[in-house]
Structure formats: C-alpha cells, structure tokens
Design an enzyme around this catalytic site. Structure first.
Site, PDB file in Angstrom:
ATOM      1  N   HIS A  96    -129.268  97.797 -18.625  1.00 50.88           N
ATOM      2  CA  HIS A  96    -129.269  97.914 -17.167  1.00 50.88           C
ATOM      3  C   HIS A  96    -129.127  96.568 -16.453  1.00 50.88           C
ATOM      4  O   HIS A  96    -129.126  96.527 -15.226  1.00 50.88           O
ATOM      5  CB  HIS A  96    -130.514  98.657 -16.656  1.00 50.88           C
ATOM      6  CG  HIS A  96    -130.524 100.100 -17.026  1.00 50.88           C
ATOM      7  ND1 HIS A  96    -131.677 100.850 -17.090  1.00 50.88           N
ATOM      8  CD2 HIS A  96    -129.506 100.951 -17.360  1.00 50.88           C
ATOM      9  CE1 HIS A  96    -131.388 102.089 -17.444  1.00 50.88           C
ATOM     10  NE2 HIS A  96    -130.076 102.170 -17.618  1.00 50.88           N
ATOM     11  N   CYS A 121    -126.691 103.949 -23.815  1.00 54.88           N
ATOM     12  CA  CYS A 121    -126.737 104.008 -22.356  1.00 54.88           C
ATOM     13  C   CYS A 121    -125.317 104.082 -21.814  1.00 54.88           C
ATOM     14  O   CYS A 121    -124.415 103.427 -22.331  1.00 54.88           O
ATOM     15  CB  CYS A 121    -127.442 102.768 -21.797  1.00 54.88           C
ATOM     16  SG  CYS A 121    -127.514 102.708 -19.994  1.00 54.88           S
ATOM     17  N   HIS A 122    -125.114 104.865 -20.751  1.00 52.03           N
ATOM     18  CA  HIS A 122    -123.760 105.041 -20.222  1.00 52.03           C
ATOM     19  C   HIS A 122    -123.492 104.215 -18.970  1.00 52.03           C
ATOM     20  O   HIS A 122    -122.468 104.427 -18.310  1.00 52.03           O
ATOM     21  CB  HIS A 122    -123.483 106.521 -19.946  1.00 52.03           C
ATOM     22  CG  HIS A 122    -124.450 107.169 -19.007  1.00 52.03           C
ATOM     23  ND1 HIS A 122    -124.644 108.524 -18.964  1.00 52.03           N
ATOM     24  CD2 HIS A 122    -125.285 106.663 -18.082  1.00 52.03           C
ATOM     25  CE1 HIS A 122    -125.540 108.826 -18.062  1.00 52.03           C
ATOM     26  NE2 HIS A 122    -125.941 107.707 -17.506  1.00 52.03           N
ATOM     27  N   ASN A 132    -135.452 105.867 -21.492  1.00 51.04           N
ATOM     28  CA  ASN A 132    -135.790 104.620 -20.798  1.00 51.04           C
ATOM     29  C   ASN A 132    -137.310 104.444 -20.702  1.00 51.04           C
ATOM     30  O   ASN A 132    -138.036 105.436 -20.655  1.00 51.04           O
ATOM     31  CB  ASN A 132    -135.201 104.637 -19.386  1.00 51.04           C
ATOM     32  CG  ASN A 132    -133.696 104.504 -19.395  1.00 51.04           C
ATOM     33  OD1 ASN A 132    -133.115 103.852 -20.253  1.00 51.04           O
ATOM     34  ND2 ASN A 132    -133.049 105.140 -18.432  1.00 51.04           N
TER      35      ASN A 132
END
Length: 464
Positions: free
Chosen positions: A214, A177-178, A155
C-alpha cells in the site's frame, strides 16, 4: 484425450471460506479457467457462511468451461488444511463494528483515516487483533499442510504475511494485493487513448514494483516492449492540477463515491519524489502525516470511506449471495482482475507467471533490512515464488518506507513476544499519531484497546 483430462489437479484450502469477496471471486475465476481441476475446501468460523459458499461454488461449477471445481464446507481448520496443495487466507480480523471503532476513536482525536486497515492507529490496532489469528493459522499449516503454497489476502498485509513466516519459517507464503493494478489500468487507458481503440488491458502492462504494501512505487513501465515511463510522466504533468478520476470496472456509482479517487495524491508524490506511486490515494495518504493529505481529502480528490457504507455493502452482498445459493439468479463466470489462478497454475508446473507480491526481503530491495516484508515483482514457477531484484528508491522516499517497515517488524515481534511495554511507543511513532500530545496519544491508545478487547487474546488485554 479431451480438454478436461489435461487439467492440473489441485486441492485448495480457503481459510475464511465464508468470504463475500475473495472466495466468490475465486469461484468465478475457477469457472472461467480451463487449466485447473480444483477441489476447494472452505473453512470459516461462521460455518453457515462456508456452507452457503459451497452451494454457490457448485452453481459456478455447473456453468464452468471445463472440468468443474468441487466445493466442500469443512467444520474444522485441520480438515480443510489436511494435505492441501494451496492455502488461501482471507479473514476479517474482528468485525466491521470493530473497524468502526478503529476509525471513530482516532477521528475524535483529530486523526482522519481513509481506510484504517494498514498503518496509522487503525492499522496498528487491527494488527493487534489479527497477528494472533494468523499465528494460529500458521501453526495449523505447519501441522497439516507444511508443503502447501500459501497466499495471504488479509490486511495489514505486511505484518500478517510476516506473521506466517515468523511462526513457520519454512512456509511457502506470499501476500497478494491488487493495488498496483490501479497504475497498470492508468497506463492501459493512456495507450488506448493514443491508439483510439480499446487494445490493452492492465494485464498487458509490465511494471517494476518497489516498496511495502500500500506504499508502493514503480520505476519501470513497459507495454508491448515499449518504455511507457515518458508517456506516463507527460500524463501526470497534464493532470497534476485537475487529477484523473479512477474507479474499478463494473462498480456502481455508490462504490465510486466512497472508493473512487482523482489520483492527486499519487501525482503529487510523483512531483515530490520523481517516481510514480502505484497504490491508490486512500492508502498512500495514510503513510504520511495528516497535514500532507488527510487534512483535506476533498481537495485531494478522495474520500474517508465510512464503515457504515461497508456494512450496507456487506448486507447487499449477503442478499445477492443468498439469491445465488437459492438459484434465484445465475452465477456469472466473469474473470476477475486477480492473478491467483495464474499463480497457482505456474506453481503447479504450468506457464511461468510474474507479478507483484509481498515476501521477506532477501535482497530484492537493497535499501530495506533483510527479512522485512517488501512488495516487489516475483517469478511463480514449479520452483516456487522467487523475488526479482527491484533496485532502490531515492534516499528521501526510502527513509519514509524504511520507517514504516521497521515499525511493522517491531510490532510483529512485540505481539508474538507479548512485549506490552513496546506497543505504545510504536503506536506513538506513527506519522499520523506523532503530532498529538503524549497524553492524548495515550488516551486514544487506551480507548482503542478497550474497544477491541473482546477480540484480543488474554495476553494482550493488559497492553494499555
């Protein structure tokens, strides 16, 4: 022919190979896997950490279910990359001490941050540190592994995945990304509650993802071919006021204190925009003005994770890693929630995989500019990573997403072109910074740059 002879050979270069999170998670997944015969080369600027992880990897391999992966600690980036089939990038841009300043300085100016690694003043300055690092890695990949598939785990995801593509346009890279796993776990929980048994996990839930990293949303949810959107909407309405506590499986109470949420931000965004938010509350809140959620995190059911917790957590993980290396404890080949193994298998000719990833926009999000990094579903196969058309967000929500995406694109250009004059105006426009008086915003920017100057390349040190 035995099972091991049928495995797919793969050479994996892990940049940031001293990692206490992603690297050790990959080791456990490889030990659990039955499809790959992996040679893993670990490179880290902390060579001792890479050597430690190579020993831990060998212990995982000894307990593996099939042909064991091999692990080597490399002394140079070039050595790790040369001829690699897959490159994984997981680095810490700077240190936790630098991250502490990313949080503390804005807090002194009245800007709280829950994470501080993606947007807001913390994400902005982290990007200033990280973009030159990812640019160097991209150039090294171009020189030593130009045909490799490249997975970025670092990130700020959008900006850094964009850096790889900007520096090496032919790179075959995606950002992983999880966060979307959170809503998939929620839906599995709802379905299991309805069934009265633990029948489903997050891998059983299909979602169509739209947004940027995000700050993601889903407009379709399926489970066993059944449309789960009405059920999910009913669940949100039932928990709109009280929230629904969510922590990651296998995490302790201390972790839950600092990372758990009640999903009240996501539920409120659903109320406002009519679409489920897929990321966690701590990230979602940072894309919006302080007055919306960050002004009272307790009311909204999440915490501002202190960096000193991260430092304590790192120390505990270092102790456990040393115990693993020394053989004092046995490695556990427990499959993680990550999809990297499935992605690699698909890229090398195994079963196709579909999942959400970050890629340059080639039309998969029609309401965002071409080339900007967006997060949608993509197909992994021998043909590469191909994005799936995700559709459109509502006009109001798309405007917020577009604002952040444009700023991320402009920040990347400014750093790569050493356009110092462009940096403060971009910093100033972020929704968390915008309410400050201009003089306060300038002072905060100057203090943050001074605090991180030791990590910045020379060409950025005069940006204040």
């Amino acid at each position: 022919m035995d099972d091991s002879d049928q495995k797919i050979p793969v050479s994996i270069a892990f940049v940031g190979g001293g990692s206490l999170n992603w690297a050790t998670g990959l080791m456990a997944d490889l030990a659990h896997d039955r499809q790959l015969a992996a040679e893993v080369r670990l490179y880290d600027i902390d060579h001792a950490a890479a050597c430690r992880n190579a020993e831990i990897g060998s212990r995982h391999a000894a307990a593996s279910r099939g042909r064991a992966a091999t692990y080597t600690a490399c002394e140079s980036l070039a050595e790790a990359l040369e001829g690699a089939d897959v490159v994984v990038i997981s680095i810490l841009p700077g240190s936790f001490e630098d991250m502490a300043q990313d949080i503390a300085i804005p807090a002194a100016f009245g800007i709280p941050q829950a994470v501080g690694d993606t947007v807001g003043p913390g994400g902005f300055v982290r990007a200033l540190r990280a973009i030159p690092m990812l640019a160097e890695i991209a150039r090294a990949i171009r020189a030593h592994a130009p045909n490799a598939f490249v997975c970025n785990l670092t990130n700020p995801m959008s900006v850094l995945t964009g850096t790889l593509h900007a520096v090496f346009p032919d790179i075959r890279a995606w950002g992983e990304c999880h966060e979307v796993t959170k809503i998939r776990r929620q839906v599995a929980h709802i379905a299991n509650t309805q069934a009265g048994a633990e029948r489903y996990g997050h891998r059983d839930v299909e979602v169509n993802v739209l947004g940027i990293n995000h700050f993601t949303f889903v407009n379709r949810i399926l489970l066993d071919g059944r449309d789960m959107m009405p059920t999910y909407e009913e669940f949100v309405r039932a928990h709109m006021q009280s929230g629904w506590a969510q922590t990651e499986p296998g995490k302790d109470a201390d972790y839950a204190t600092y990372f758990g949420t009640r999903n009240l931000v996501a539920f409120d965004l659903f109320r406002r925009f009519g679409i489920p938010a897929a990321a966690g509350d701590r990230h979602l809140a940072e894309f919006l003005p302080v007055a919306e959620y960050l002004h009272d995190p307790e009311q909204w059911g999440f915490t501002l994770t202190p960096v000193d917790y991260r430092v304590r957590d790192r120390a505990q993980k270092q102790q456990r890693a040393e115990a693993l290396r020394a053989g004092d404890i046995a490695p556990e080949a427990v499959r993680s929630d990550e999809a990297l193994i499935e992605q690699i298998v698909a890229l090398l000719g195994g079963e196709m995989h579909i999942g959400n990833v970050n890629l340059p926009n080639r039309g998969q999000m029609t309401d965002l500019p071409e080339g900007t990094i967006v997060e949608t579903n993509a197909v992994f196969s021998r043909r590469g990573v191909e994005p799936i058309c995700a559709g459109r967000l509502s006009q109001a929500l798309a405007a917020r997403v577009r604002d952040h995406a444009a700023r991320q694109d402009a920040l990347l250009r400014a750093v790569l072109e050493c356009d110092h004059a462009a940096l403060f105006p971009l910093f100033r426009e972020d929704p968390l910074v915008a309410p400050l008086p201009d003089s306060a915003a300038r002072e905060m920017f100057a203090q943050m740059l001074a605090a991180t100057a030791h990590v910045l390349p020379d060409e950025l040190k005069g940006a204040a």
